[in-house]
Design a protein around this motif. Structure first.
Motif, PDB file in Angstrom:
ATOM      1  N   UNK A 180      -5.328  -2.254   8.529  1.00 21.42           N
ATOM      2  CA  UNK A 180      -5.391  -3.712   8.613  1.00 21.42           C
ATOM      3  C   UNK A 180      -6.692  -4.150   9.289  1.00 21.42           C
ATOM      4  N   UNK A 181      -6.953  -3.609  10.469  1.00 20.71           N
ATOM      5  CA  UNK A 181      -8.249  -3.805  11.121  1.00 20.71           C
ATOM      6  C   UNK A 181      -8.487  -2.631  12.066  1.00 20.71           C
ATOM      7  N   UNK A 219     -11.219   1.840  21.293  1.00 19.28           N
ATOM      8  CA  UNK A 219     -10.904   2.360  19.971  1.00 19.28           C
ATOM      9  C   UNK A 219      -9.547   1.793  19.579  1.00 19.28           C
ATOM     10  N   UNK A 220      -9.553   0.832  18.638  1.00 21.02           N
ATOM     11  CA  UNK A 220      -8.325   0.146  18.241  1.00 21.02           C
ATOM     12  C   UNK A 220      -8.187   0.180  16.720  1.00 21.02           C
ATOM     13  N   UNK A 221      -6.974   0.396  16.258  1.00 13.20           N
ATOM     14  CA  UNK A 221      -6.685   0.360  14.821  1.00 13.20           C
ATOM     15  C   UNK A 221      -5.267  -0.143  14.619  1.00 13.20           C
ATOM     16  N   UNK A 222      -5.070  -0.946  13.582  1.00  7.67           N
ATOM     17  CA  UNK A 222      -3.739  -1.440  13.223  1.00  7.67           C
ATOM     18  C   UNK A 222      -3.504  -1.163  11.736  1.00  7.67           C
ATOM     19  N   UNK A 223      -2.248  -0.906  11.407  1.00  8.22           N
ATOM     20  CA  UNK A 223      -1.880  -0.649  10.018  1.00  8.22           C
ATOM     21  C   UNK A 223      -1.489  -1.961   9.329  1.00  8.22           C
ATOM     22  N   UNK A 224      -1.983  -2.138   8.100  1.00  2.00           N
ATOM     23  CA  UNK A 224      -1.562  -3.250   7.265  1.00  2.00           C
ATOM     24  C   UNK A 224      -0.243  -2.881   6.593  1.00  2.00           C
ATOM     25  N   UNK A 253       1.355  -5.009  16.423  1.00  2.86           N
ATOM     26  CA  UNK A 253       1.350  -3.950  17.441  1.00  2.86           C
ATOM     27  C   UNK A 253       0.791  -2.640  16.903  1.00  2.86           C
ATOM     28  N   UNK A 254       0.328  -1.779  17.817  1.00  6.43           N
ATOM     29  CA  UNK A 254      -0.114  -0.445  17.385  1.00  6.43           C
ATOM     30  C   UNK A 254       1.039   0.321  16.754  1.00  6.43           C
ATOM     31  N   UNK A 255       0.699   1.292  15.924  1.00  2.00           N
ATOM     32  CA  UNK A 255       1.719   2.116  15.281  1.00  2.00           C
ATOM     33  C   UNK A 255       2.486   2.910  16.331  1.00  2.00           C
ATOM     34  N   UNK A 256       3.793   2.740  16.338  1.00  6.49           N
ATOM     35  CA  UNK A 256       4.645   3.489  17.260  1.00  6.49           C
ATOM     36  C   UNK A 256       5.209   4.676  16.505  1.00  6.49           C
ATOM     37  N   UNK A 263       4.937   9.233  16.053  1.00  7.02           N
ATOM     38  CA  UNK A 263       4.415  10.521  16.503  1.00  7.02           C
ATOM     39  C   UNK A 263       3.222  10.959  15.676  1.00  7.02           C
ATOM     40  N   UNK A 264       2.994  10.246  14.543  1.00  3.53           N
ATOM     41  CA  UNK A 264       1.873  10.619  13.685  1.00  3.53           C
ATOM     42  C   UNK A 264       0.565   9.985  14.142  1.00  3.53           C
ATOM     43  N   UNK A 265       0.627   9.028  15.096  1.00  6.61           N
ATOM     44  CA  UNK A 265      -0.575   8.365  15.583  1.00  6.61           C
ATOM     45  C   UNK A 265      -0.698   8.638  17.073  1.00  6.61           C
ATOM     46  N   UNK A 266      -1.692   9.397  17.495  1.00  4.62           N
ATOM     47  CA  UNK A 266      -1.825   9.797  18.893  1.00  4.62           C
ATOM     48  C   UNK A 266      -2.875   8.919  19.559  1.00  4.62           C
TER      49      UNK A 266
END
Length: 635
Positions: A356-357, A367-372, A627-630, A632-635
């Motif tokens: 998403x961004x 370092x920030x990333x969000x899923x669309x 929100x950030x991905x909650x 176990x696949x995103x550390x």
């Protein structure tokens, strides 16, 4: 006008709530009591008669509403037809008029006519003689009534006409589309159930290739190495559905369904702010390019001539839809006016859609990333040889997208040549287009809207641009309906901004949404042709009209055998003011299909559509709160 002698029913349903079986039954009882039904009369159309926009917007939650329905009745014996509006709430006939076919056109082709077409053909000596000349057993030839269009045949005026091709079927499981009986067509009077004439231009070999894509021997051994994909939401789905109202994240909208348009979206809002009052595919046309004497008339309006959504599939989990699925049934009326519920007609689910961004900063080290993700609302319908899927996507950043998927079997001929591709030995597939008309009743932060055409502009080198690197953009306000008949321009990135003329964002800019077209060709038929007159809507990528509740369908209310000029070309002659008004956008988009051998024996999905994106509607990125991905696949 006419009331049924029974206790009146009231309902607290929302004016746009889904149709119920009880309402279908009530409508039939009213029509029967009014003497409009008998053993020869069939329903050619049934759909909710939605109230005007201002009434719906003023509706108080929980208040009673008058639920009305529009019905078109066809007398198979006489050919007469009536257009009626019935209140299921008051159990009254509000209006009825008899159609005048030469002016209005004909009701759509219905199932009952599909059922008797082969019997009519096989009673024709000319048809039987043509089959005998080809050594064909009439019992092995499948035929369908195809919409006739309107041509210079005075004897057809006012009569209910269809045209029919034959396709040889070698056994019950054989897909007859592989074996067109070319050089032959029949013109049929559907009321008299007689063949007017048979046109036979000479024997053409019937292709012998197989079209049986569902035969395991044709498919071959299953592809190895594909591991299962499972999509799960351990905590359940994120959206809710109640009586047709859908809430997901900041989105709030209503979902509807009718047999002509299929899936409809209503009162689409983000964070409580309206964007689009009603969105649908209001019409579509499939014009074919083969000018042969037996094929020149092939032009199908699948919405207006066939009511294609009445054949919508009952979708299957894991096949049509994958994930944590919510299904909605759709209730329509059959040919006799009895309720018919299509189970699992509408599929709703969430999909991951990549990033998403994202930003990794060289100065702060952040370092920030969000899923669309997107909410998918879809349905699929077969109509003859083709199958169409319509997928509305709502995204977390306020984007709205419609994706149409075309698959199924291409229409075939036995004469590959200048206007058809040879897709298998001796088997042709004529060139054609799939052109859809989206009706977008916009309410961008309210009903005071205007449309601006915005495109990129090159700036010549010199003066303020000494190095030649500058480029800009132009914005042209479309102020009247005569101005607002526009073509796409991929070379300049042309888009159309729908702006509110009374509201601005924090930067003082008009709040708006942008229609991004896909920029493919519109109608390619000659402007003097019959199909151009009947499908004028498809000759432009964009039309903008002033809202009128009676203006619902791009090619007019009655498309079958309509001589042309109805719908958009008729309405825009009023040349109404559309600057700061309640406006409707009509967007033509689609595919120009030059078939490939890879499209046989069943066509992989081809895609088309458009996007609506916010532009100044928000003061900043509206998806910062995702929100950030909650996981176990995103550390």
């Amino acid at each position: 006008m006419t009331a049924v002698d029974a206790p009146r029913t009231t309902t607290a349903a929302h004016p746009l709530a889904p149709t119920t079986e009880a309402e279908v039954v009530a409508v039939r009882e009213v029509l029967d009591a009014a003497g409009l039904l008998d053993e020869h009369v069939r329903y050619a159309f049934f759909a909710p008669e939605e109230p005007p926009k201002d009434e719906v917007l003023a509706h108080d939650a929980g208040a009673a509403t008058d639920r009305r329905f529009r019905v078109v009745l066809l007398d198979l014996g006489s050919g007469r037809s009536h257009d009626a509006v019935v209140s299921a709430t008051r159990r009254e006939l509000d209006s009825v008029r008899e159609l005048q076919p030469e002016h209005d056109g004909q009701p759509p082709i219905i199932d009952a006519e599909f059922e008797f077409i082969e019997d009519v053909l096989n009673a024709s000596p000319d048809w039987l003689a043509a089959l005998a000349a080809r050594d064909l057993d009439p019992a092995s030839v499948r035929a369908v009534p195809l919409s006739a269009g309107v041509y210079d045949y005075p004897e057809e005026k006012g009569r209910r006409i269809a045209r029919a091709f034959g396709f040889r079927q070698d056994h019950e499981a054989d897909h007859a589309w592989a074996h067109p009986v070319d050089g032959l067509v029949a013109y049929i009077d559907l009321t008299a159930r007689t063949v007017d004439r048979v046109i036979d231009t000479g024997v053409v070999p019937v292709p012998a290739t197989s079209g049986n894509f569902d035969d395991p021997q044709v498919q071959g051994p299953p592809l190895e190495g594909l591991k299962p994909i499972e999509i799960t939401q351990p905590e359940g789905r994120s959206f809710t559905v109640e009586d047709g109202r859908v809430r997901w994240g900041r989105w709030d909208l209503r979902v509807g369904f009718n047999e002509r348009e299929g899936l409809t979206l209503h009162q689409i809002a983000f964070d409580g702010r309206p964007i689009c009052y009603r969105a649908s595919v209001a019409e579509m046309v499939v014009p074919y390019a083969d000018p042969a004497p037996v094929r020149f008339w092939q032009n199908y309006f699948d919405c207006g001539e066939y009511m294609f959504a009445r054949y919508a599939d009952s979708l299957q989990l894991g096949c049509d839809c994958l994930g944590d699925i919510h299904y909605l049934d759709a209730t329509i009326a059959d040919d006799f006016g009895n309720p018919r519920t299509i189970s699992n007609a509408i599929c709703m689910h969430e999909e991951d859609h990549g990033v998403l961004w994202k930003h990794t900063d060289i100065f702060t080290g952040s370092r920030e990333v969000r899923r669309q993700r997107r909410l998918v609302i879809s349905f699929f319908t077969p109509i003859g040889n083709y199958d169409y899927g319509f997928y509305w996507y709502l995204y977390l950043d306020g984007t709205i997208e419609l994706e149409c998927k075309a698959t199924g079997i291409v229409f075939t001929s036995g004469t590959p040549g200048e206007y058809a591709t040879e897709i298998a030995p001796g088997l042709g597939a004529p060139f054609h287009q799939h052109l859809f008309s989206a009706r977008l009743d916009m309410t961008v932060d309210g009903t005071a809207n205007a449309v601006e055409e915005v495109e990129a502009v090159r700036v010549p080198m010199g003066g303020a641009n000494p190095y030649g690197n500058a480029f800009g953009r132009s914005a042209t306000r479309l102020t009247r309906e005569s101005d607002a008949q526009r073509d796409a321009s991929p070379g300049t990135g042309r888009v159309w901004h729908v702006v509110n003329t009374e509201r601005t964002n924090a930067l003082g800019q008009p709040v708006g949404y942008v229609l991004h077209p896909n920029g493919q060709p519109t109608l390619l038929a000659d402007p003097q042709s019959s199909i151009h007159a009947r499908a004028t809507f498809a000759s432009r990528a964009l039309w903008v009209t002033r809202y009128d509740p009676a203006e619902r369908y791009s090619a007019g209310d009655f498309v079958n055998q309509n001589p042309g000029g109805a719908g958009l070309p008729s309405w825009v002659r009023a040349d109404r003011d559309i600057d700061g008004q309640d406006v409707v956008l009509w967007h033509t988009f689609g595919l120009t299909h030059f078939p490939r051998p890879e499209d046989w024996p069943v066509m992989p999905v081809d895609y088309t559509g458009f996007t609506l994106k916010p532009a100044g509607f928000f003061d900043r990125n509206p998806a910062l709160d995702v929100p950030p991905t909650a996981s176990t696949h995103c550390h």
